[in-house]
Enzyme design. Structure first.
Site, PDB file in Angstrom:
ATOM      1  N   ASP A 260       5.798  -6.351   0.654  1.00  0.00           N
ATOM      2  CA  ASP A 260       7.222  -6.084   0.868  1.00  0.00           C
ATOM      3  C   ASP A 260       7.933  -7.410   1.148  1.00  0.00           C
ATOM      4  OD1 ASP A 260       9.151  -3.617   1.515  1.00  0.00           O
ATOM      5  OD2 ASP A 260       9.648  -5.286   2.854  1.00  0.00           O
ATOM      6  N   GLU A 304      12.110  -3.419  -2.895  1.00  0.00           N
ATOM      7  CA  GLU A 304      11.358  -4.676  -2.801  1.00  0.00           C
ATOM      8  C   GLU A 304       9.882  -4.441  -2.483  1.00  0.00           C
ATOM      9  OE1 GLU A 304      13.205  -3.948   1.312  1.00  0.00           O
ATOM     10  OE2 GLU A 304      13.561  -3.449  -0.785  1.00  0.00           O
TER      11      GLU A 304
END
Length: 418
Positions: A260, A304
């Protein structure tokens, strides 16, 4: 109406329908030039057969026959050109175009200089046959050909054989055609119309199968691929990951990396979504390069968040890969304009426990990822077996509710992390 005239009138209609159908398919996949060439082949068929029809109502039919023959050889040229583009990436015009031009010139000679209906038609048949055989050879040598392609090559070969056999058979049955008036009702003309109708329909059926099959394959691939990064989307990842795990011994350990991007919302707010897209694309490149050739499965779960499955990989080498990804991304993100500094990534790593279900492994990697965030980001954290969901479903059993949602509701797992 005489059956010969009826056949002559039907051919342009059939060719027009096939031309319009292929052209409409090309409009949906314009990058496929071979489909456009197949459409042009039937455009030539429309013109050639329509001009053949016009010759029936004119006294001086020779010029019409000459032009019609040129267009009918054009059918072979564009049909073969499409196949050559599909299977070789190049149209081979340096070979097929001279054959087309030589055939047209020979037709002019036997139409205007030394008139001969028989030789004008025979030369056109031989030229078209050579072009079809060149395309059939390219299909036979193509490494990625499938059943549709093999059938197309067979139809090309049979068409070439009949193109050469028809004049010989007509000569044996009726002798040489002496005048244009004999063509329409003679075996020479009737056999060509029947042969053209069957050949055009057979080729069109295969061309349409090829085009629609490719269109469906592309639609399937797009449904499994993230358009921004080119790697698997959520659905594509789970599909590929399940397949990859099914091919290895379930007792072998597999590792999963959940990645992430740190402070991604701040990147978007400060530099805009275009820069945010570049940041996401760079991480996808780093991930792809880090696991290239290892059989790993990559996916973008949303926003993301990325995931990497390393089949048959113990925890220690997986952590090494994760550290390389973390360091490499921090280094390479510095070059993304207009960023003022590096963007970092936090990674949670988990190893499968026996035949543990993939969703359970993701849950434990997710817990490790949150721990990496809490400890300051730009870190790799390893999950313990006790982390994540309390139940550990077995691979091959019915999926949990959350796992089923992964296929039907991609937005369900997308979360914003710090």
């Amino acid at each position: 109406m005489d059956h010969a005239y009826l056949l002559t009138a039907i051919l342009p209609v059939i060719a027009a329908v096939l031309c319009a159908t292929l052209y409409s398919l090309w409009l949906k996949q314009r990058e496929h030039r071979h489909v456009l060439n197949w459409s042009l082949a039937y455009a030539c068929a429309v013109l050639g057969s329509a001009i053949s029809l016009a010759r029936l109502i004119t006294e001086n039919a020779a010029p019409f026959s000459l032009i019609a023959n040129a267009f009918l050889v054009g059918v072979a040229f564009f049909a073969a050109r499409g196949a050559l583009l599909l299977h070789g990436g190049r149209p081979a015009d340096r070979v097929t175009l001279p054959i087309l031009l030589a055939t047209v010139l020979a037709g002019i000679w036997f139409g205007l200089v030394s008139p001969s209906v028989f030789w004008r038609g025979t030369i056109a048949s031989i030229g078209a046959a050579l072009i079809f055989l060149i395309a059939a050879r390219a299909i036979a040598r193509a490494p990625d050909r499938d059943r549709i392609d093999r059938l197309t090559g067979l139809v090309f070969v049979l068409t070439a054989a009949l193109l050469v056999a028809r004049p010989a058979l007509a000569f044996a049955l009726e002798g040489p055609i002496e005048s244009e008036a004999e063509v329409t009702s003679a075996f020479w003309g009737v056999s060509f119309r029947i042969f053209a109708m069957l050949s055009w329909c057979a080729m069109a059926a295969l061309f349409l199968l090829r085009a629609t099959s490719d269109l469906m394959a592309e639609a399937t691939a797009q449904s499994l691929t993230d358009p921004l990064t080119g790697i698997g989307n959520r659905r594509g990842f789970f599909t590929a990951a399940e397949t990859a795990l099914a091919t290895v011994d379930p007792q072998e350990p597999a590792a999963l990396l959940l990645c992430d991007i740190d402070a991604f919302k701040q990147v978007n707010d400060s530099y805009g979504h275009a820069t945010g897209d570049l940041v996401i694309q760079e991480l996808a490149k780093v991930l792809s390069e880090a696991v290239e050739g290892t059989g790993a499965v990559l996916g973008r779960l949303g926003g993301e968040e990325f995931v990497v499955l390393l089949p048959a990989t113990p925890l220690e080498p997986a952590v090494t890969v994760a550290e390389a990804i973390r360091a490499g991304y921090a280094r390479r993100s510095r070059a993304i304009a207009p960023l003022q500094g590096p963007v970092t990534v936090s990674i949670g790593v988990a190893e499968t426990a026996g035949e543990e279900e993939l969703e359970a492994v993701i849950e434990r990697a997710d817990a490790a990822l949150y721990r990496a965030k809490r400890k300051g980001r730009d870190r790799v954290e390893v999950a313990g077996l006790a982390e994540g969901t309390p139940e550990v479903p077995q691979r091959g059993t019915s999926h949990s509710r959350r796992y089923r949602r992964a296929f039907t509701a991609p937005e369900a797992r997308t979360r914003t992390r710090p």
